[in-house]
Scaffold this motif. Structure first.
Motif, PDB file in Angstrom:
ATOM      1  N   ARG A 506       0.829  -1.219   0.000  1.00  0.00           N
ATOM      2  CA  ARG A 506       0.000   0.000   0.000  1.00  0.00           C
ATOM      3  C   ARG A 506       0.861   1.265   0.000  1.00  0.00           C
ATOM      4  N   SER A 548      -3.708  18.304   7.712  1.00  0.00           N
ATOM      5  CA  SER A 548      -4.275  17.448   8.764  1.00  0.00           C
ATOM      6  C   SER A 548      -3.268  16.374   9.179  1.00  0.00           C
ATOM      7  N   GLN A 549      -2.294  16.105   8.312  1.00  0.00           N
ATOM      8  CA  GLN A 549      -1.218  15.173   8.666  1.00  0.00           C
ATOM      9  C   GLN A 549       0.134  15.890   8.720  1.00  0.00           C
ATOM     10  N   ARG A 797       9.198   6.470  13.246  1.00  0.00           N
ATOM     11  CA  ARG A 797       7.787   6.457  13.644  1.00  0.00           C
ATOM     12  C   ARG A 797       6.935   6.007  12.453  1.00  0.00           C
ATOM     13  N   LEU A 798       5.916   5.240  12.736  1.00  0.00           N
ATOM     14  CA  LEU A 798       5.033   4.780  11.665  1.00  0.00           C
ATOM     15  C   LEU A 798       4.186   5.954  11.165  1.00  0.00           C
ATOM     16  N   PRO A 800       1.199   6.166   8.802  1.00  0.00           N
ATOM     17  CA  PRO A 800       0.134   5.767   7.870  1.00  0.00           C
ATOM     18  C   PRO A 800      -0.477   6.996   7.186  1.00  0.00           C
ATOM     19  N   VAL A 802      -3.348   9.028   5.917  1.00  0.00           N
ATOM     20  CA  VAL A 802      -4.781   9.178   6.155  1.00  0.00           C
ATOM     21  C   VAL A 802      -5.243  10.390   5.340  1.00  0.00           C
ATOM     22  N   ASN A 905     -10.409  22.459   9.835  1.00  0.00           N
ATOM     23  CA  ASN A 905      -9.623  21.222   9.820  1.00  0.00           C
ATOM     24  C   ASN A 905      -8.222  21.501  10.342  1.00  0.00           C
ATOM     25  N   SER A 906      -7.644  20.526  11.039  1.00  0.00           N
ATOM     26  CA  SER A 906      -6.314  20.789  11.580  1.00  0.00           C
ATOM     27  C   SER A 906      -5.510  19.513  11.737  1.00  0.00           C
ATOM     28  N   ASP A 907      -4.224  19.706  11.996  1.00  0.00           N
ATOM     29  CA  ASP A 907      -3.310  18.580  12.207  1.00  0.00           C
ATOM     30  C   ASP A 907      -3.774  17.761  13.408  1.00  0.00           C
ATOM     31  N   TRP A 908      -3.720  16.467  13.249  1.00  0.00           N
ATOM     32  CA  TRP A 908      -4.237  15.576  14.300  1.00  0.00           C
ATOM     33  C   TRP A 908      -3.476  15.722  15.617  1.00  0.00           C
ATOM     34  N   ALA A 909      -2.172  16.007  15.512  1.00  0.00           N
ATOM     35  CA  ALA A 909      -1.362  16.009  16.737  1.00  0.00           C
ATOM     36  C   ALA A 909      -1.301  17.376  17.400  1.00  0.00           C
ATOM     37  N   THR A 910      -1.333  18.441  16.615  1.00  0.00           N
ATOM     38  CA  THR A 910      -1.052  19.768  17.173  1.00  0.00           C
ATOM     39  C   THR A 910      -2.162  20.788  16.967  1.00  0.00           C
ATOM     40  N   ASN A 911      -3.172  20.432  16.189  1.00  0.00           N
ATOM     41  CA  ASN A 911      -4.226  21.396  15.819  1.00  0.00           C
ATOM     42  C   ASN A 911      -3.710  22.530  14.941  1.00  0.00           C
TER      43      ASN A 911
ATOM     44  N   ARG B   8     -14.249  14.529  17.216  1.00  0.00           N
ATOM     45  CA  ARG B   8     -13.590  14.464  15.903  1.00  0.00           C
ATOM     46  C   ARG B   8     -12.067  14.440  16.080  1.00  0.00           C
ATOM     47  N   GLN B  12      -9.512  11.489  15.053  1.00  0.00           N
ATOM     48  CA  GLN B  12      -8.410  11.803  14.139  1.00  0.00           C
ATOM     49  C   GLN B  12      -7.066  11.313  14.725  1.00  0.00           C
ATOM     50  N   ILE B  13      -6.886  11.522  16.019  1.00  0.00           N
ATOM     51  CA  ILE B  13      -5.654  11.047  16.674  1.00  0.00           C
ATOM     52  C   ILE B  13      -5.567   9.527  16.550  1.00  0.00           C
ATOM     53  N   GLU B  15      -6.982   7.553  14.371  1.00  0.00           N
ATOM     54  CA  GLU B  15      -6.781   7.120  12.987  1.00  0.00           C
ATOM     55  C   GLU B  15      -5.314   7.275  12.568  1.00  0.00           C
ATOM     56  N   ASN B  16      -4.705   8.365  13.028  1.00  0.00           N
ATOM     57  CA  ASN B  16      -3.328   8.630  12.625  1.00  0.00           C
ATOM     58  C   ASN B  16      -2.302   7.800  13.375  1.00  0.00           C
ATOM     59  N   ASP B  18      -2.927   4.761  14.350  1.00  0.00           N
ATOM     60  CA  ASP B  18      -3.247   3.357  14.103  1.00  0.00           C
ATOM     61  C   ASP B  18      -2.594   2.885  12.805  1.00  0.00           C
ATOM     62  N   SER B  19      -1.543   2.098  12.964  1.00  0.00           N
ATOM     63  CA  SER B  19      -0.905   1.549  11.761  1.00  0.00           C
ATOM     64  C   SER B  19      -1.411   0.142  11.488  1.00  0.00           C
ATOM     65  N   HIS B  33      -1.506  10.822  24.271  1.00  0.00           N
ATOM     66  CA  HIS B  33      -1.544  12.061  23.486  1.00  0.00           C
ATOM     67  C   HIS B  33      -2.573  13.024  24.059  1.00  0.00           C
TER      68      HIS B  33
END
Lengths: 958, 78
Positions: A506, A548-549, A797-798, A800, A802, A905-911, B8, B12-13, B15-16, B18-19, B33
């Motif tokens: 993938r 977002s990533q 770090r993995l 994926p 999204v 919409n924002s980055d999953w880790a930091t907004n 949400r 989102q956390i 999903e990201n 989760d590998s 987190h």
């Protein structure tokens, strides 16, 4: 600690650039023995022992050219009279620089120059500071035997098209210094010598006025000119400076060092400092010329208060403003709780100022509701690099690029947003470094004079992580990874997990081609090129972080650099190009709600203990609100008071409707700024700020370089910004008693291991310092992670992929992405109040010809851009820089409303907001959007309320 | 605060992080987190929403918020 100015004098000029060799050569110049590095010119060798050979076409910022023939010398055993600028020293060489024969020739050369030069020295703008004039004196010119009546260029007309400098060709001696500066220093190639022989003249582009040409107004030509042919208009108007101080530019993250050249209390001109380690004597149009905002009539110099944002402003004393603010904040906390107020620090402010604001929030407000505008730009950098490498900062010095063999630029546009570094990068590219660009838009570096990217991976917005995973897959699948580096420097189990993950089908370039839109073979070829390079360096910008990533992508970049062994030495690295001048510093100073200065988590009791002892308070152990959380909490009625220093969230933050709803819900908002910016229109207290010319402090640039900011004029409103925060803290019952920002830095150094060795005394001594600076690195650290990573072993770090929720639909079939341009800076509050408006007086929407044709849109038409968040209207620029399906705009003008369209919409880790991907529709329209009409009405109301307050203030004074 | 948005964010956390390889590790990562970057009130509000409406969170995000609730007895008590 008081500043001692230096008397103005031209910077020393040794004639030709320094040679890099470690081997030394000894020669004799006029009987004086001199030892210099191999490759040094005779001219420079002589200058190092104080023997100044006459010269006009030579300067040590440019390669030797050998055209003026003034610098001829005699060399024992050599034929003829070689030019000392182009002649390199040899062991045992004996040089004579002065005798009658040489003097006669030099005088003759000068006679020829002066026979075609205006004799108006007394009224010339560079009188007393002109190299041609100096040389006439040096060679003893007393007469011009050729007379002045012959053919000449004295009637040539001035070009005054550029707002910042004048081109007077009648004074030109065609030495080519300007042309060479444009090529060698700036790398734009906008100037040339047109014509032949007597007709030779300097021409911009196709002999066009400077303003209409390809000239980017960096000023390198002006600085290189040895006569008054190219002269700053400010110098023409004001005359020469009499003193100067070295300071640091207040614009982008390059952090150029400048000499602020002064006459009394006025800046005559800003001259890039040759000793500046970030800029090496170069600058851009913003730093060199666009400082007029500091004295603009819109500056507000009296504190103001009001109960409601629809009330008239009331000018008050500083004391009253502090008391009003402190009372309001205390009342709010008494009513809604301790956590109902907070503060926002700014990347435009100094380290010392941001440190004090976070201290005020944590210690005086008693919570951790402090954040910085880095939240909306590079917070994913902090997160991603800390997680993988162990430190939230770039790994290299800017000079490292000069050792790079392959450069990858991802989501950055250096020629517009970091122009001085871009010039350095272009120099390396002209030397043969290879270039890979990852960007949905064709930035200038894809193809510009003498630069052509090997690969432009023109991906679809929002697919960065897919692309970086595909590149990593290609590296591993083709066995190009740096096995020894990985084994020695990285965590084994994490690498094995990552390797297994990345090699999944993938993540192959072929599997991801449909998502990214980039042909798999291009991805593989680019990956191969980077992984096979002796030195591969990655530079990235907000096109990486503002997704977002964003954090995943930063980690993906770090993974790729570790996997290829491209870390820990010169020429490689992971290099975030920071947007504003002090993004790095504002993050270093503990502006984020979850961490104290030095990136230490607030939950760490031992770290809290250090600060608690120093500050004499108990600190809260849990994170506070981030900026987007503050807005959400304000809309929910949970957050009621905000202190904003030097930021303009109403313009810069996404989803304007939501932001302004939040600001409108606050019971007390305090804005500290130079101008009544968009945020201040929602404020109840306005505290006048001080420009970078009016205060002492430090900025930290994108390469972790801490540089001094020096007060060269008194603050217009009486206080430097750090003093305002200090007084506000006192009013809130928390004493701060610094007498100078150096004491704030001393406190930072006491509490922050990476700053332990930093002091103003050391900054004075070294000029600038790259942190970490401590017992292990007394003079700082240009390259990080040399023997091991800050966290010990590097952690894969993995990552994926999204896909973002922000996808095209039938209703919103285009993707909007945003960016910056050269002449404007961020929200434009500064640059819109300068002549830089001549280059960019409105934001436009770029659209591909195919998309424009489908919608009947022509160049210059009004285009309505509509997203699920809102609608705005901009003029169209039709360009094939973009791929079909993508539109682009900038956000430098508030009325453009780019952020009315961007979403939450924002980055999953930091907004960090996803500014770079918004699904929109574009349509031809005939009037401004509803938001723009309301914006105009609200702005009119707020300016009226301001003018009324100022008029009342003037009445009271008179 | 807008708890729909908090849900949400949590999804989102999840999903990201989760590998697809190790669920227990992913759940712990999501819980960590939230605790490291969210205010206690944000965690509390999401816990309350999740208890009222379990389907607002993905399976991993739900397990993570459950872990957060366990780690915070005060928040767990509502």
């Amino acid at each position: 600690m008081s500043l001692t100015y230096k008397t103005y004098q031209r910077e020393p000029d040794l004639g030709t650039p320094a040679a890099e060799s470690t081997r030394e050569v000894t020669v004799t110049v006029d009987g004086v023995e001199v030892t210099v590095p191999e490759g040094t010119s005779v001219m420079r060798a002589a200058a190092t022992v104080g023997i100044n050979i006459p010269k006009v076409c030579a300067t040590d910022s440019l390669d030797a050219f050998g055209s003026c023939r003034l610098c001829l010398v005699e060399i024992e055993g050599a034929k003829g009279l070689p030019a000392s600028c182009t002649t390199v020293v040899r062991d045992g060489m004996e040089v004579t620089t002065q005798n009658k024969r040489l003097a006669d020739i030099r005088r003759n050369v000068m006679e020829l120059y002066i026979s075609d030069h205006p004799l108006d020295c007394l009224t010339c703008p560079t009188n007393g500071d002109c190299e041609l004039q100096d040389m006439a004196g040096a060679v003893g010119l007393r007469d011009v035997r050729y007379g002045y009546a012959g053919s000449n260029h004295l009637d040539m007309q001035k070009d005054t098209s550029n707002p910042y400098f004048t081109f007077d060709p009648s004074k030109c001696i065609v030495c080519s210094r300007c042309v060479r500066a444009c090529e060698e220093i700036q790398g734009t190639f906008a100037l040339t010598i047109a014509g032949r022989g007597f007709e030779s003249k300097v021409a911009a582009s196709q002999d066009q006025p400077f303003l209409d040409s390809e000239c980017v107004s960096c000023g390198a030509c002006v600085q290189a000119c040895p006569t008054a042919t190219l002269t700053e208009n400010s110098l023409i108007e004001m005359g020469g400076a009499e003193h100067y101080a070295v300071t640091t530019c207040g614009y982008c993250g390059v952090g150029c060092s400048f000499r602020a050249e002064m006459k009394g209390g006025e800046v005559v001109r800003m001259i890039p400092n040759k000793d500046g380690k970030a800029n090496h004597g170069h600058s851009c149009v913003k730093g060199r010329f666009a400082f007029g905002y500091a004295t603009h009539k819109d500056r507000i110099t009296s504190p103001m208060i009001r109960e409601s944002i629809h009330d008239p402003w009331q000018e008050v004393s500083w004391e009253d403003a502090f008391r009003f603010t402190a009372d309001k904040f205390k009342q709010i906390q008494a009513r809604y709780g301790r956590d109902s107020i907070g503060g926002i620090t700014s990347s435009r402010c100094t380290n010392e100022e941001t440190y004090l604001v976070q201290k005020l929030v944590r210690a005086a407000m008693g919570n951790n509701n402090v954040d910085t505008c880095a939240r909306v730009c590079h917070s994913p950098t902090g997160y991603g690099l800390k997680a993988t490498l162990g430190e939230s900062a770039g790994t290299q010095a800017f000079d490292s690029v000069l050792e790079a063999d392959v450069i990858i630029i991802i989501g950055a546009n250096p020629t517009d947003a970091h122009p001085v570094f871009a010039s350095q990068m272009k120099r390396r590219l002209r030397e043969g470094a290879r270039l890979i660009i990852v960007d949905p838009r064709a930035i200038d570096l894809v193809r510009s004079p003498h630069v052509k990217a090997d690969y432009h991976l023109q991906l679809k917005p929002g697919t960065n992580v897919a692309l970086i995973n595909a590149m990593a897959h290609a590296v591993l699948a083709e066995k190009l990874e740096a096995k020894a580096f990985i084994e020695q420097r990285c965590e084994k189990d994490a690498y094995e997990d990552w390797r297994k993950f990345i090699l999944e089908e993938r993540n192959s370039p072929e599997a991801l081609e449909a998502q990214t839109g980039v042909p798999a073979e291009q991805v593989r070829a680019a990956a191969r090129l980077y992984a096979s390079a002796p030195n591969g360096a990655i530079y990235y910008g907000l096109g990486v972080s503002e997704h977002s990533q964003g954090s995943t992508m930063v980690m993906g970049i770090a993974n790729l650099a570790m996997a290829t062994g491209n870390l820990g030495r010169e020429g490689v690295g992971v290099n975030p190009l920071r947007g504003q001048n002090n993004v790095q510093g504002s993050c270093d100073m503990g502006s984020f709600p979850h961490e104290l200065p030095g990136y230490r988590h607030i939950s760490d009791a031992s770290v809290r203990d250090l600060f608690e002892k120093e500050w004499g308070v108990r600190l809260v152990a849990e994170p506070g609100l981030r900026i987007p959380n503050m807005f959400d909490a304000a809309v929910a009625g949970e957050f009621k008071g905000l202190y904003v220093q030097g930021e303009d969230v109403a313009q810069s933050d996404p989803d304007t409707h939501h932001v302004t709803a939040a600001l409108s819900a606050l019971e007390c908002m305090v804005v500290q700024d130079l101008f009544l910016n968009e945020t201040a229109k929602f404020a109840h207290v306005f505290l006048p700020g001080s420009s970078f010319l009016e205060k002492n402090g430090t900025f930290t640039n994108a390469e972790r370089r801490i540089s001094p900011v020096r007060k060269v004029v008194e603050p217009m409103a009486g206080y430097e910004d750090w003093e305002v925060t200090q007084e506000l803290a006192k009013a809130m019952g928390f004493p701060m008693n610094y007498s100078h920002p150096s004491e704030i830095m001393d406190e930072i150094a006491r509490l922050t291991p990476t700053f332990k060795g930093v002091s103003y005394a050391k900054l004075d001594q070294l000029g600038s310092i790259q942190w970490p600076c401590n017992d292990a690195a007394v003079e700082g650290t240009p390259t990080m992670h040399i023997t091991e990573f800050v966290r010990g072993k590097g952690l894969f770090r993995l990552t994926p992929y999204v896909a973002t929720d922000e996808r095209t639909t039938r209703k919103y079939p285009l993707l909007l992405t945003t960016g910056r341009i050269l002449s404007q800076y961020n929200v434009g509050a500064q640059t819109r109040r300068t002549e830089n408006l001549r280059w960019h007086d409105e934001d436009v929407v770029e659209i591909h010809p195919h998309d424009a044709e489908q919608r009947g849109i022509n160049e210059g038409d009004w285009v309505g851009l509509k997203s699920r968040a809102g609608e705005t209207v901009l003029r169209a620029r039709i360009t094939a820089r973009l791929q079909p399906g993508v539109v682009y705009t900038t956000f430098h003008h508030p009325e453009s409303g780019a952020n009315v369209v961007t979403t939450d919409n924002s980055d999953w880790a930091t907004n960090c907001p996803e500014y770079k991907v918004t699904a929109v529709q574009a349509a031809k329209v005939t009037q401004l959007s509803k938001w723009q009409q309301e914006f105009e009405e609200f702005t009119d109301e707020q300016l009226k309320l301001l003018r009324e307050a100022q008029a009342r203030g003037e009445e009271v004074v008179s | 605060m807008d708890v729909t948005k908090l849900a949400r964010m949590a999804n989102q956390i999840a999903e990201n992080l989760d590998s697809g390889s190790n669920e227990a590790r992913t759940v712990a990562g999501v819980a960590d987190h939230m605790q490291r970057f969210w205010t206690p009130l944000m965690c509390k509000q999401l816990i309350e929403r999740w208890r009222e409406e379990p389907d607002c969170l993905s399976p991993i995000a739900a397990k993570a918020i459950a872990a957060v609730a366990e780690r915070q007895p005060a928040a767990s008590a509502g």
